[in-house]
Design an enzyme around this catalytic site. Structure first.
Site, PDB file in Angstrom:
ATOM      1  N   GLU A 258      18.323 -17.306  -7.872  1.00  0.00           N
ATOM      2  CA  GLU A 258      19.539 -18.106  -8.048  1.00  0.00           C
ATOM      3  C   GLU A 258      20.619 -17.580  -7.100  1.00  0.00           C
ATOM      4  O   GLU A 258      20.701 -16.366  -6.883  1.00  0.00           O
ATOM      5  CB  GLU A 258      20.020 -18.014  -9.504  1.00  0.00           C
ATOM      6  CG  GLU A 258      19.006 -18.646 -10.458  1.00  0.00           C
ATOM      7  CD  GLU A 258      19.456 -18.653 -11.923  1.00  0.00           C
ATOM      8  OE1 GLU A 258      20.533 -18.103 -12.223  1.00  0.00           O
ATOM      9  OE2 GLU A 258      18.712 -19.218 -12.753  1.00  0.00           O
ATOM     10  N   HIS A 281      22.198 -23.136 -13.958  1.00  0.00           N
ATOM     11  CA  HIS A 281      22.197 -22.131 -15.031  1.00  0.00           C
ATOM     12  C   HIS A 281      23.447 -22.275 -15.915  1.00  0.00           C
ATOM     13  O   HIS A 281      24.165 -21.303 -16.158  1.00  0.00           O
ATOM     14  CB  HIS A 281      22.107 -20.720 -14.449  1.00  0.00           C
ATOM     15  CG  HIS A 281      21.539 -19.734 -15.422  1.00  0.00           C
ATOM     16  ND1 HIS A 281      20.773 -18.671 -15.032  1.00  0.00           N
ATOM     17  CD2 HIS A 281      21.627 -19.640 -16.785  1.00  0.00           C
ATOM     18  CE1 HIS A 281      20.413 -17.976 -16.103  1.00  0.00           C
ATOM     19  NE2 HIS A 281      20.916 -18.551 -17.173  1.00  0.00           N
TER      20      HIS A 281
HETATM   21  N1  LIG Z   1      20.055 -21.441 -19.657  1.00  0.00           N
HETATM   22  C1  LIG Z   1      20.966 -20.646 -20.177  1.00  0.00           C
HETATM   23  O1  LIG Z   1      22.130 -20.671 -19.813  1.00  0.00           O
HETATM   24  C2  LIG Z   1      20.558 -19.687 -21.266  1.00  0.00           C
HETATM   25  C3  LIG Z   1      21.508 -19.295 -22.224  1.00  0.00           C
HETATM   26  C4  LIG Z   1      21.099 -18.460 -23.267  1.00  0.00           C
HETATM   27  C5  LIG Z   1      19.777 -17.990 -23.302  1.00  0.00           C
HETATM   28  N2  LIG Z   1      18.902 -18.343 -22.324  1.00  0.00           N
HETATM   29  C6  LIG Z   1      17.521 -17.881 -22.349  1.00  0.00           C
HETATM   30  O2  LIG Z   1      16.809 -18.623 -23.331  1.00  0.00           O
HETATM   31  C7  LIG Z   1      15.682 -17.846 -23.773  1.00  0.00           C
HETATM   32  C8  LIG Z   1      15.583 -17.891 -25.279  1.00  0.00           C
HETATM   33  O3  LIG Z   1      16.731 -17.277 -25.850  1.00  0.00           O
HETATM   34  P1  LIG Z   1      16.720 -16.887 -27.403  1.00  0.00           P
HETATM   35  O4  LIG Z   1      18.063 -16.325 -27.716  1.00  0.00           O
HETATM   36  O5  LIG Z   1      16.199 -18.016 -28.212  1.00  0.00           O
HETATM   37  O6  LIG Z   1      15.641 -15.713 -27.382  1.00  0.00           O
HETATM   38  P2  LIG Z   1      14.870 -15.076 -28.610  1.00  0.00           P
HETATM   39  O7  LIG Z   1      14.522 -13.713 -28.212  1.00  0.00           O
HETATM   40  O8  LIG Z   1      15.628 -15.305 -29.871  1.00  0.00           O
HETATM   41  O9  LIG Z   1      13.530 -15.969 -28.714  1.00  0.00           O
HETATM   42  C9  LIG Z   1      12.480 -15.900 -27.793  1.00  0.00           C
HETATM   43  C10 LIG Z   1      11.206 -16.275 -28.549  1.00  0.00           C
HETATM   44  O10 LIG Z   1      10.150 -16.432 -27.591  1.00  0.00           O
HETATM   45  C11 LIG Z   1       8.971 -15.866 -28.155  1.00  0.00           C
HETATM   46  N3  LIG Z   1       8.062 -15.577 -27.052  1.00  0.00           N
HETATM   47  C12 LIG Z   1       8.194 -14.616 -26.094  1.00  0.00           C
HETATM   48  N4  LIG Z   1       7.193 -14.716 -25.205  1.00  0.00           N
HETATM   49  C13 LIG Z   1       6.420 -15.758 -25.596  1.00  0.00           C
HETATM   50  C14 LIG Z   1       5.262 -16.366 -25.062  1.00  0.00           C
HETATM   51  N5  LIG Z   1       4.706 -15.918 -23.950  1.00  0.00           N
HETATM   52  N6  LIG Z   1       4.749 -17.431 -25.718  1.00  0.00           N
HETATM   53  C15 LIG Z   1       5.318 -17.896 -26.878  1.00  0.00           C
HETATM   54  N7  LIG Z   1       6.417 -17.356 -27.411  1.00  0.00           N
HETATM   55  C16 LIG Z   1       6.976 -16.314 -26.775  1.00  0.00           C
HETATM   56  C17 LIG Z   1       9.466 -14.652 -28.898  1.00  0.00           C
HETATM   57  O11 LIG Z   1       8.546 -14.205 -29.856  1.00  0.00           O
HETATM   58  C18 LIG Z   1      10.751 -15.202 -29.531  1.00  0.00           C
HETATM   59  O12 LIG Z   1      10.512 -15.799 -30.792  1.00  0.00           O
HETATM   60  C19 LIG Z   1      15.885 -16.440 -23.210  1.00  0.00           C
HETATM   61  O13 LIG Z   1      15.038 -16.273 -22.099  1.00  0.00           O
HETATM   62  C20 LIG Z   1      17.335 -16.447 -22.777  1.00  0.00           C
HETATM   63  O14 LIG Z   1      17.570 -15.557 -21.708  1.00  0.00           O
HETATM   64  C21 LIG Z   1      19.259 -19.204 -21.326  1.00  0.00           C
END
Ligand SMILES: NC(=O)c1ccc[n+]([C@@H]2O[C@H](COP(=O)([O-])OP(=O)(O)OC[C@H]3O[C@@H](n4cnc5c(N)ncnc54)[C@H](O)[C@@H]3O)[C@@H](O)[C@H]2O)c1
Length: 399
Positions: A258, A281
């Protein structure tokens, strides 16, 4: 208690600090390392976002600094281990923008089903293309959520409310919300979903989770959404599946590489494709999320300085003891080594003061003990603890 807030932190944080009588110095931009070194003496709490770097030199200059609040999600900009070694707690806001991500994804599910990106583009080109071809309601269609954590579960609830059937796959045991149904493998989810949305975390094993094999296993005409991490998806494979018509569209908010700064050029194999929504993002970037982050981090910092709570600190051992009515509290941060607790408790026992609660935790090189007593600890006992070589800091409160 002086608080320095940089980078236009939301007024909700300023209000929270002023409500408890802290003095707030609010600045619109970030400060350089040299400027921080000059400004930090006298500052107890520092609030930053992602453009301020807290180096070991800055921490050394911040001799009055108790804690750093990152009013954002990431904490890479802070030398976390150096901060812990100095007993400076670091907090962030890992969950405050989840609703914003969910709302963006819901909008994208509908926009892709109605082929809005394409229709919008044609209208701007002066082409009136009134047709129902390839347009669908989302009601009754199946959303497959990969990663059922904070964001995945909220998406599940909101998606069901607009009539989507929800299935999910998670490597951890997760309770299904509403009528959502867990499936036993990623392949099963791909075979059944009209829209696949990724919400996995950034653990190293997830790099390249979604590539040619996974796209090939998706249903013909399905749509794909990634608002999790850029490195999880092979965007070149996604391009092939959009161009071939196997997938009907995609919405991508995160990319393997990015641009660093506002206005820097953006490169991706997904540029210029029909029915593909690209966003910079911004999944979590809303005014509401900023306000929530302001509240959340300010309250973590206030809880730390007023009651010694390190709950959700990213670098110190986490202790969040309940406050017994009327108790006196002592927080003691020390180097993690055998025998420290026995030593503290001997000193406490010698005072004859009644201990009504004690919580402790260790993390890496530090241990943290919070002790609640019925009456104030004598100065002599506190001085004795302060003289112990393993002591990083000792504070007392009567919240
Ligand atoms: N686009 C954005 O601006 C933005 C903003 C906030 C968060 N995010 C991203 O969104 C994602 C999710 O955030 P969250 O707070 O829900 O995270 P979280 O940790 O609460 O949830 C992630 C889930 O994914 C599961 N997981 C991990 N690897 C896996 C796989 N290979 N297959 C299946 N399940 C799997 C975990 O067990 C967990 O339940 C993160 O990567 C975070 O960085 C992006």
């Amino acid at each position: 208690m002086k608080v320095l807030l940089l980078e236009n932190i939301h007024p909700s944080a300023v209000e929270a600090f002023r409500r408890v009588g802290f003095e707030v110095d609010l600045r619109p931009g970030s400060l350089s390392e040299d400027e921080l070194v000059d400004e930090l003496p006298g500052v107890s709490l520092l609030g930053i976002r992602s453009n301020t770097t807290i180096t070991p030199r800055v921490l050394e200059a911040g001799r009055d600094l108790l804690a750093v609040g990152c009013f954002c999600i990431g904490t890479n900009q802070v030398a976390l281990i150096d901060a812990a070694d100095r007993g400076v707690a670091v907090f962030n806001a890992p969950f405050s923008n989840t609703r914003s991500v969910v709302e963006l994804v819901i909008g994208e599910i509908i926009a892709l089903a109605r082929r809005l990106p394409e229709k919008n583009q044609r209208m701007h080109q002066g082409v009136w293309d009134k047709s129902a071809r390839g347009s669908h309601e989302v009601r009754g269609r199946t959303l497959g959520i990969v990663g059922y954590g904070n964001i995945g579960t909220q998406l599940s609830n909101v998606a069901e409310a607009i009539g989507l059937r929800v299935i999910f796959y998670d490597t951890a045991d997760r309770l299904a919300h509403g009528n959502a149904r867990r499936v036993g493998s990623l392949d099963l989810l791909l075979a059944e979903s009209d829209v696949v949305s990724l919400h996995v975390d950034g653990r190293p094993g997830n790099a390249g989770l979604f590539g040619a094999d996974q796209f090939a296993k998706m249903k013909a005409g399905a749509a794909f959404i990634n608002a999790s991490r850029g490195m999880v998806v092979d965007d070149a494979s996604l391009r092939e599946h959009i161009l071939s018509g196997h997938l009907s569209g995609a919405a991508i908010d995160v990319f393997p590489i990015e641009p660093k700064a506002q206005g820097d050029p953006f490169e991706s194999p997904l540029k210029g494709l029909d029915n593909v929504i690209l966003t910079p993002h911004v999944g979590g970037s809303t005014q509401e999320a900023q306000e929530e982050i302001g509240h959340f981090v300010a309250n973590k910092l206030i809880g730390f300085v007023r009651a010694g709570s390190t709950a959700l600190s990213v670098n110190l051992p986490e202790v969040a003891p309940p406050q017994p009515e009327g108790a006196f509290r002592m927080g003691y941060l020390h180097t993690n080594m055998p025998g420290v607790l026995a030593g503290i408790n001997q000193i406490l026992a010698d005072t004859g003061v009644n201990v009504v609660g004690q919580s402790l935790s260790t993390r890496g090189e530090q241990g943290y003990v919070v002790t609640d007593t019925e009456s104030a600890l004598p100065e002599a006992a506190l001085s004795e603890l302060l003289r112990e070589p393993q002591t990083l800091w000792l504070r007392t409160w009567r919240p």
